[in-house]
Design a protein around this motif. Structure first.
Motif, PDB file in Angstrom:
ATOM      1  N   GLU B  21       0.830  -1.214   0.000  1.00  0.00           N
ATOM      2  CA  GLU B  21       0.000   0.000   0.000  1.00  0.00           C
ATOM      3  C   GLU B  21       0.859   1.256   0.000  1.00  0.00           C
ATOM      4  OE1 GLU B  21      -3.882  -1.806   2.378  1.00  0.00           O
ATOM      5  OE2 GLU B  21      -2.637  -0.229   3.300  1.00  0.00           O
ATOM      6  N   LEU B  22       1.923   1.211   0.828  1.00  0.00           N
ATOM      7  CA  LEU B  22       2.813   2.369   0.926  1.00  0.00           C
ATOM      8  C   LEU B  22       3.504   2.650  -0.409  1.00  0.00           C
ATOM      9  CD1 LEU B  22       4.481   1.927   4.420  1.00  0.00           C
ATOM     10  CD2 LEU B  22       3.330   3.989   3.584  1.00  0.00           C
ATOM     11  N   TYR B  23       4.036   1.576  -1.009  1.00  0.00           N
ATOM     12  CA  TYR B  23       4.727   1.758  -2.280  1.00  0.00           C
ATOM     13  C   TYR B  23       3.758   2.241  -3.362  1.00  0.00           C
ATOM     14  CZ  TYR B  23       8.988  -0.320  -0.421  1.00  0.00           C
ATOM     15  OH  TYR B  23      10.121  -0.556   0.306  1.00  0.00           O
ATOM     16  N   ALA B  24       2.524   1.756  -3.313  1.00  0.00           N
ATOM     17  CA  ALA B  24       1.525   2.180  -4.294  1.00  0.00           C
ATOM     18  C   ALA B  24       1.217   3.667  -4.138  1.00  0.00           C
ATOM     19  CB  ALA B  24       0.255   1.346  -4.132  1.00  0.00           C
ATOM     20  N   GLY B  45      14.504   7.250   3.575  1.00  0.00           N
ATOM     21  CA  GLY B  45      14.127   6.879   4.940  1.00  0.00           C
ATOM     22  C   GLY B  45      13.841   5.399   5.106  1.00  0.00           C
ATOM     23  N   SER B  46      13.226   5.060   6.221  1.00  0.00           N
ATOM     24  CA  SER B  46      13.090   3.659   6.627  1.00  0.00           C
ATOM     25  C   SER B  46      12.156   2.866   5.717  1.00  0.00           C
ATOM     26  CB  SER B  46      12.631   3.561   8.077  1.00  0.00           C
ATOM     27  OG  SER B  46      11.418   4.259   8.243  1.00  0.00           O
ATOM     28  N   VAL B  47      11.182   3.529   5.080  1.00  0.00           N
ATOM     29  CA  VAL B  47      10.319   2.795   4.156  1.00  0.00           C
ATOM     30  C   VAL B  47      11.133   2.373   2.936  1.00  0.00           C
ATOM     31  CG1 VAL B  47       8.279   2.897   2.689  1.00  0.00           C
ATOM     32  CG2 VAL B  47       8.196   3.895   4.980  1.00  0.00           C
ATOM     33  N   ALA B  48      11.948   3.290   2.431  1.00  0.00           N
ATOM     34  CA  ALA B  48      12.779   2.981   1.268  1.00  0.00           C
ATOM     35  C   ALA B  48      13.782   1.868   1.578  1.00  0.00           C
ATOM     36  CB  ALA B  48      13.523   4.241   0.820  1.00  0.00           C
ATOM     37  N   LYS B  49      14.201   1.825   2.858  1.00  0.00           N
ATOM     38  CA  LYS B  49      15.206   0.836   3.240  1.00  0.00           C
ATOM     39  C   LYS B  49      14.565  -0.436   3.779  1.00  0.00           C
ATOM     40  CE  LYS B  49      17.125   4.145   5.733  1.00  0.00           C
ATOM     41  NZ  LYS B  49      18.007   4.922   6.633  1.00  0.00           N
ATOM     42  N   ASN B  50      13.216  -0.398   3.851  1.00  0.00           N
ATOM     43  CA  ASN B  50      12.485  -1.550   4.388  1.00  0.00           C
ATOM     44  C   ASN B  50      12.892  -1.884   5.826  1.00  0.00           C
ATOM     45  OD1 ASN B  50      10.418  -3.371   3.800  1.00  0.00           O
ATOM     46  ND2 ASN B  50      11.245  -3.594   1.722  1.00  0.00           N
ATOM     47  N   THR B  51      13.098  -0.831   6.599  1.00  0.00           N
ATOM     48  CA  THR B  51      13.461  -1.035   8.006  1.00  0.00           C
ATOM     49  C   THR B  51      12.492  -0.284   8.916  1.00  0.00           C
ATOM     50  OG1 THR B  51      14.966   0.843   7.875  1.00  0.00           O
ATOM     51  CG2 THR B  51      15.926  -1.349   7.518  1.00  0.00           C
ATOM     52  N   PHE B  52      11.243  -0.159   8.453  1.00  0.00           N
ATOM     53  CA  PHE B  52      10.289   0.593   9.286  1.00  0.00           C
ATOM     54  C   PHE B  52       9.428  -0.350  10.113  1.00  0.00           C
ATOM     55  CE2 PHE B  52       6.080   0.213   7.231  1.00  0.00           C
ATOM     56  CZ  PHE B  52       6.417  -0.355   5.999  1.00  0.00           C
ATOM     57  N   LYS B  54       6.094  -1.556  11.842  1.00  0.00           N
ATOM     58  CA  LYS B  54       4.644  -1.605  11.557  1.00  0.00           C
ATOM     59  C   LYS B  54       3.928  -0.364  12.096  1.00  0.00           C
ATOM     60  CE  LYS B  54       1.083  -5.083  12.543  1.00  0.00           C
ATOM     61  NZ  LYS B  54       1.003  -6.466  13.088  1.00  0.00           N
ATOM     62  N   ASP B  55       3.070   0.186  11.271  1.00  0.00           N
ATOM     63  CA  ASP B  55       2.262   1.368  11.634  1.00  0.00           C
ATOM     64  C   ASP B  55       3.067   2.659  11.726  1.00  0.00           C
ATOM     65  OD1 ASP B  55       0.091  -0.349  11.746  1.00  0.00           O
ATOM     66  OD2 ASP B  55       0.351  -0.701  13.892  1.00  0.00           O
ATOM     67  N   ASN B  56       4.375   2.588  11.574  1.00  0.00           N
ATOM     68  CA  ASN B  56       5.187   3.810  11.567  1.00  0.00           C
ATOM     69  C   ASN B  56       5.415   4.213  10.114  1.00  0.00           C
ATOM     70  OD1 ASN B  56       6.950   4.209  14.527  1.00  0.00           O
ATOM     71  ND2 ASN B  56       5.640   2.443  14.199  1.00  0.00           N
ATOM     72  N   ARG B  57       4.331   4.590   9.478  1.00  0.00           N
ATOM     73  CA  ARG B  57       4.387   4.805   8.036  1.00  0.00           C
ATOM     74  C   ARG B  57       4.804   6.223   7.676  1.00  0.00           C
ATOM     75  NH1 ARG B  57      -1.246   1.843   7.070  1.00  0.00           N
ATOM     76  NH2 ARG B  57      -1.217   2.159   9.314  1.00  0.00           N
ATOM     77  N   ASP B  58       6.074   6.436   7.474  1.00  0.00           N
ATOM     78  CA  ASP B  58       6.574   7.753   7.054  1.00  0.00           C
ATOM     79  C   ASP B  58       7.062   7.665   5.618  1.00  0.00           C
ATOM     80  OD1 ASP B  58       6.149   8.724   9.577  1.00  0.00           O
ATOM     81  OD2 ASP B  58       8.242   8.454  10.218  1.00  0.00           O
ATOM     82  N   LEU B  59       6.410   8.435   4.739  1.00  0.00           N
ATOM     83  CA  LEU B  59       6.940   8.522   3.379  1.00  0.00           C
ATOM     84  C   LEU B  59       7.817   9.768   3.288  1.00  0.00           C
ATOM     85  CD1 LEU B  59       4.053   7.606   0.861  1.00  0.00           C
ATOM     86  CD2 LEU B  59       5.897   6.154   1.737  1.00  0.00           C
ATOM     87  N   ASP B  60       9.122   9.548   3.233  1.00  0.00           N
ATOM     88  CA  ASP B  60      10.037  10.683   3.057  1.00  0.00           C
ATOM     89  C   ASP B  60      10.325  10.808   1.579  1.00  0.00           C
ATOM     90  OD1 ASP B  60      10.055  10.840   5.789  1.00  0.00           O
ATOM     91  OD2 ASP B  60      11.964   9.775   6.021  1.00  0.00           O
TER      92      ASP B  60
END
Lengths: 458, 458
Positions: B21-24, B45-52, B54-60
């Motif tokens: 969902e985040l990537y979409a 950030g952590s989403v791009a690195k896949n180190t986030f 759960k529920d800490n959804r930050d799109l930098d």
């Protein structure tokens, strides 16, 4: 010599009559000692050197024993001879202790001491400290010009007036012998004052070429004894006495005044009751009061000082702070007081205690964590709050009554016994009560409470 | 991987659905930005690195500008583009400031930041700090094994639970990037904890052969940035956060427990009113309360800390002593408090002041004598009693309202204005009133008052 000094001399120089009477008295005693006891005696001290201040009539009579006489025998003999002499001349006496026990008392209104020493050819054979005295007397008689005796008198009276004459352990001031040496070295009274007023650190004084091979002395002023280069004549001089001498020398040289030769001119005036109250006001003053041990001043005062110092250390180690502390004896000689002017009188119940830091060894950290509850992190340290057992200055002093607290403090022997017999902690109010009841003299309290005598005006 | 860690991972690992969902969402935004504004964007950030977690959804989302675009233009453009994007996707936003102003807000329940940076070939061309981020993201994607992502999640959650995750200037803990580097270096979550638990002084960590020609860093932990050897990744890490990490790592390794991965498990429980009262009892606690300046936390907190430190220095310089001090903001963000637990709350009215000593230069001595009344001699010094203007902690803090006192203290700019607008000194009783009235949260006071959180039992 100017008018001021000449006027001063008139008041302090002994008359020819006074000197003649003293020598006549000594001659009678000397004859008696030789006739009755077959012992040779000599006059020592300031009378022998003609450097005594009018009405300060001390006859220091030394009995000379052969080196073959044992120390014990010497002590016995000198007491027996001394007592007999005082009785024979209708005097009063008591036994006092310096290097030896000896008799001292009064004969014909004159203070007399009968002291033993060994007959020696050289100072190197010296057995006890008094053996040095004949060498000192001889040295001064040989080296002090007759004209310089006046300067010695002026110097002695000047130091007396400002409160630092006498090498006893209460005063810790200038010995008579030191005054004489200073005049020999700096020629005149004013020469000595000039030296005082420009005093520098690590001043080493001497009269002969003694600068080689000398011992290291740790003292604010060093004056090598011309008869014993291993001795500092100024050893017992306190740094405050030296500071006092420097300060008043500067003052005198700026503006010479006859007041510097008037006995008691600089003594703190007795405060009225009101002024003691106002001294105590706004101060957190507490003192320890106990029966005075039966010791001579030269033994008692150093003990009181050591006791005061160790109490001070204890008080500071517990987190309190002091503005001032002192020890003294009441003038009736019945009690001692040790006073503390607290800069911080009350501490918080909790005290932050830093423990091992981030990089400490694990066993150290574990020890701290095991020992303490409520540990937290503080600036890279493990830390905790400790509860203080004692938060108030008064309670801290009262706790000194406990044996286990006393064990933590160095209490000199002579004081320890009396301390546990009677020992009271006074706050400002109780102190006033004690003063009103005459148990403590107001004088003693006033002269000490504000950090000693103040030297500039209110 | 043991049961405890596997159970923990179940709770903190994002699901494939969440990631998809985040990537979409990012893909839609990226397309819009390119189509509408012709600008390329990348996820950091952590989403791009896949180190986030759960529920800490930050799109930098980083927008890449050409180096020919001026700084001013870049700022204008990124705000315009950001605002437009948030509006287009029906999100809410605000403007925030880091190296640049930028927009941040929410789109579809996801935190989104739209940040500008320059298109660079090498880190050496770096213009502002955010230009480093793409290099960081690239480095981690390349060097962190896929299997190690789990370890990064565990480490982040562990540090979060014990309260030291996040490099913001309030937490001063571990940055996400630092966690990732630590896992690369020590392979696993437990490998990092082992390193923490045996941490030594002057530890210098790095990943490549960087030990030559490195800058001197003054920090409790140094981890050289693999993309910029002149930078310490752990620069903002406080010594207490490191100590905390060391302490809890040892605890965990001794006895692993799932509790270390439960959010809020180590947060101090809200104290009842009674426990705040008992905390304040027997403490000399005072605090300064003032309206919170309108500044972001990363600017406000360092200023509050500097202000607290300078107040502390001032308090100590006036003779008081402290057990503890802290700064904090009330949870409603309306007020700041700076608290002081005094070890000494009241001082004597008089303070002993040492002056020049016996051997000081005459002009220095004369100056002291001219300036002070009631000078006395004390341990070889001229000394006097000075009257204190302020003897009580409360009065000292109240005096901070005076302009001339404020001049003696370094008050950071952002605080100064608000301080003079509203500024109250509270003692323990007043503090309780403020807590009862809801002006200060009990939580804030309780967690700070006893020297931060305690880590061992009562």
């Amino acid at each position: 010599m100017n008018n001021i000094l000449e006027n001063a001399l008139k008041k302090i120089q002994p008359s020819a009559k006074e000197i003649d009477e003293l020598y006549a008295l000594f001659a009678r005693i000397k004859k008696y000692l030789l006739d009755k006891h077959g012992i040779k005696s000599q006059l020592m001290g300031s009378v022998a050197k003609n450097t005594f201040i009018k009405d300060n009539r001390d006859l220091d009579i030394f009995l000379f024993f052969d080196k073959s006489v044992s120390f014990d025998e010497l002590e016995k003999k000198v007491l027996a001879i001394g007592k007999d002499a005082f009785v024979h001349f209708g005097g009063t006496y008591e036994v006092d202790y310096a290097s030896h026990p000896y008799t001292k008392g009064h004969i014909n209104g004159c203070e007399v001491e009968i002291v033993p020493c060994y007959k020696l050819k050289s100072i190197k054979e010296m057995i006890s400290a008094v053996d040095r005295t004949p060498f000192h007397t001889k040295y001064i008689r040989k080296n002090l010009e007759v004209s310089q005796r006046k300067d010695v008198l002026l110097l002695k009276q000047f130091l007396k007036t400002i409160g630092c004459y006498g090498s006893d352990l209460k005063t810790r001031g200038f010995a008579g012998y030191l005054c004489e040496l200073l005049v020999i070295k700096y020629s005149t009274f004013e020469g000595v004052l000039k030296k005082f007023s420009g005093l520098e650190r690590n001043t080493l004084l001497c009269l002969q070429n003694q600068r080689n091979n000398i011992k290291k002395f740790d003292a604010p002023l060093i004056f090598l004894d011309p008869v014993d280069k291993n001795r500092n004549v100024a050893a017992s001089l306190s740094i405050d006495a030296l500071l006092k001498a420097k300060y008043y020398s500067q003052k005198y040289l700026e503006k010479p005044d006859g007041i510097y030769f008037e006995p008691g001119a600089f003594r703190k005036k007795t405060s009225s009751k009101k002024s003691l109250e106002s001294l105590l006001k706004n101060r957190n003053f507490y003192c320890i009061y106990f029966k005075r041990p039966d010791l001579i001043e030269d033994i008692l005062f150093p003990q009181l000082e050591r006791f005061k110092n160790s109490l001070e250390k204890y008080i500071l180690s517990k987190g309190f702070a002091l503005n001032n502390s002192f020890f003294d004896c009441c003038e009736d000689k019945k009690a001692c007081i040790i006073g503390f002017d607290f800069a911080v009188e009350e501490l918080s119940y909790f005290v932050h205690k830093n423990g091992p830091d981030l990089f400490s060894h694990d066993d150290k950290t574990q020890g701290f964590l095991n020992k303490h509850k409520n540990v937290y992190f503080s600036n890279g340290h493990y830390a905790c709050f400790e509860k203080r057992k004692i938060t108030h200055a008064y309670d801290l002093l009262v706790s000194l009554k406990k044996k286990e607290v006393q064990k933590q403090i160095a209490i000199p022997k002579g004081i320890e016994k009396n301390l546990n017999r009677e020992f009271v902690i006074l706050n400002g109010k109780n102190l006033l009560d004690y003063v009103n009841k005459g148990k403590i003299s107001k004088n003693v309290v006033c002269r000490n409470i504000a950090g000693g005598k103040t030297i500039t005006a209110n």
